[in-house]
Motif scaffolding. Structure first.
Motif, mmCIF file in Angstrom:
data_model
loop_
_atom_site.group_PDB
_atom_site.id
_atom_site.type_symbol
_atom_site.label_atom_id
_atom_site.label_comp_id
_atom_site.label_asym_id
_atom_site.label_seq_id
_atom_site.Cartn_x
_atom_site.Cartn_y
_atom_site.Cartn_z
ATOM 1 N N LEU A 163 0.825 -1.202 0.000
ATOM 2 C CA LEU A 163 0.000 0.000 0.000
ATOM 3 C C LEU A 163 0.862 1.256 0.000
ATOM 4 N N SER A 197 0.883 6.749 -6.744
ATOM 5 C CA SER A 197 -0.225 7.669 -6.983
ATOM 6 C C SER A 197 0.237 9.109 -6.960
ATOM 7 N N SER A 247 -6.336 -2.424 -6.905
ATOM 8 C CA SER A 247 -7.449 -1.483 -6.990
ATOM 9 C C SER A 247 -7.898 -1.355 -8.444
ATOM 10 N N ALA A 248 -9.117 -0.861 -8.637
ATOM 11 C CA ALA A 248 -9.664 -0.716 -9.987
ATOM 12 C C ALA A 248 -8.769 0.162 -10.849
ATOM 13 N N ARG A 249 -8.192 1.211 -10.247
ATOM 14 C CA ARG A 249 -7.325 2.128 -11.011
ATOM 15 C C ARG A 249 -6.135 1.384 -11.604
ATOM 16 N N TYR A 250 -5.492 0.542 -10.795
ATOM 17 C CA TYR A 250 -4.313 -0.165 -11.287
ATOM 18 C C TYR A 250 -4.684 -1.293 -12.229
ATOM 19 N N ARG A 251 -5.819 -1.923 -12.026
ATOM 20 C CA ARG A 251 -6.263 -2.957 -12.967
ATOM 21 C C ARG A 251 -6.514 -2.335 -14.338
#
Length: 228
Positions: free
Chosen positions: A5, A12, A209-213
């Motif tokens: 994390l 990020s 997370s959805a962003r990284y996927r």
């Protein structure tokens, strides 16, 4: 999981100002063959010498100051003729070469040429997370491949998708990611890449997370590193 994390938080911040995949650019993509060649061991770009590393040190045309094998001591220093105790840990081989040239040139030699290479890396840390039996931070000794790194965490769980294993790393201060098919690597159908100290390996990208996927989905292909 805490270490992963923290890594994602840093990534990020580095990507601040973008809107997920819409702001992703593949302009920084690294050719996989170039990556594999560049990461073939301790001489990978940016490697920093650590305590107990075994080095090869050559001072051009000065045999008494050259060593096929010399070890960095536990305090991170080299014990050298003429120069005495010299800090080595924390420097790249190129930086140490430059430092030794400066020291020798100030008092002993005219225009010395010094070459330093790492024969064996004693230890580096790697984080293995996601769908593995024992997530955590592991110590690598010498050359370590992706398969070996996952084996340190006792392999994937029964529900892990081994076709999508992400490797996050920092290159020149910028976060990068690539996805590898660990199942294909195990079958001998794909090359087993070298992992580097401070890499973060995540088995089964569905756990990101959805962003990284979403970012991973738009990569130009598997086993290709791209900047986040």
């Amino acid at each position: 999981m805490r270490f992963f994390l923290l890594f994602l938080a840093a990534a990020s911040l580095a990507g601040c100002g973008t809107q997920g995949p819409a702001g992703f650019s593949s302009a920084g993509t690294i050719d996989p063959q170039q990556f594999m060649a560049a990461s073939s061991g301790a001489e990978a770009s940016g490697y920093r010498i650590g305590p107990s590393d075994k080095l090869s040190l050559t001072v051009f045309q000065v045999e008494d100051l050259s060593f096929e094998e010399i070890f960095v001591d536990a305090s991170g220093k080299l014990q050298l003729p003429l120069l005495g105790s010299v800090q080595a840990a924390g420097l790249t081989p190129a930086e140490l070469s430059t430092d030794l040239e400066r020291r020798l040139g100030e008092r002993y030699l005219r225009n010395p040429r010094v070459s330093v290479s790492v024969s064996e890396a004693a230890s580096q840390k790697i984080t293995v997370d996601g769908a593995v039996m024992k997530p955590g931070v592991y110590e690598m000794r010498g050359r370590t491949t992706l398969l070996q790194a996952v084996a340190m965490a006792e392999g994937g769980t029964r529900i892990a998708d081994l076709r999508k294993v992400a490797v996050f790393r920092s290159a020149e201060g910028r976060p990068m990611v690539a996805v590898f098919d660990l199942a294909a690597i195990r079958r001998g159908e794909a090359a087993d890449p070298i992992v580097l100290g401070d890499d973060v390996v995540v088995v089964d990208t569905s756990r990101l997370s959805a962003r990284y996927r979403d970012i991973i989905e738009v990569l130009p292909g598997l086993a290709v590193f791209a900047y986040l």
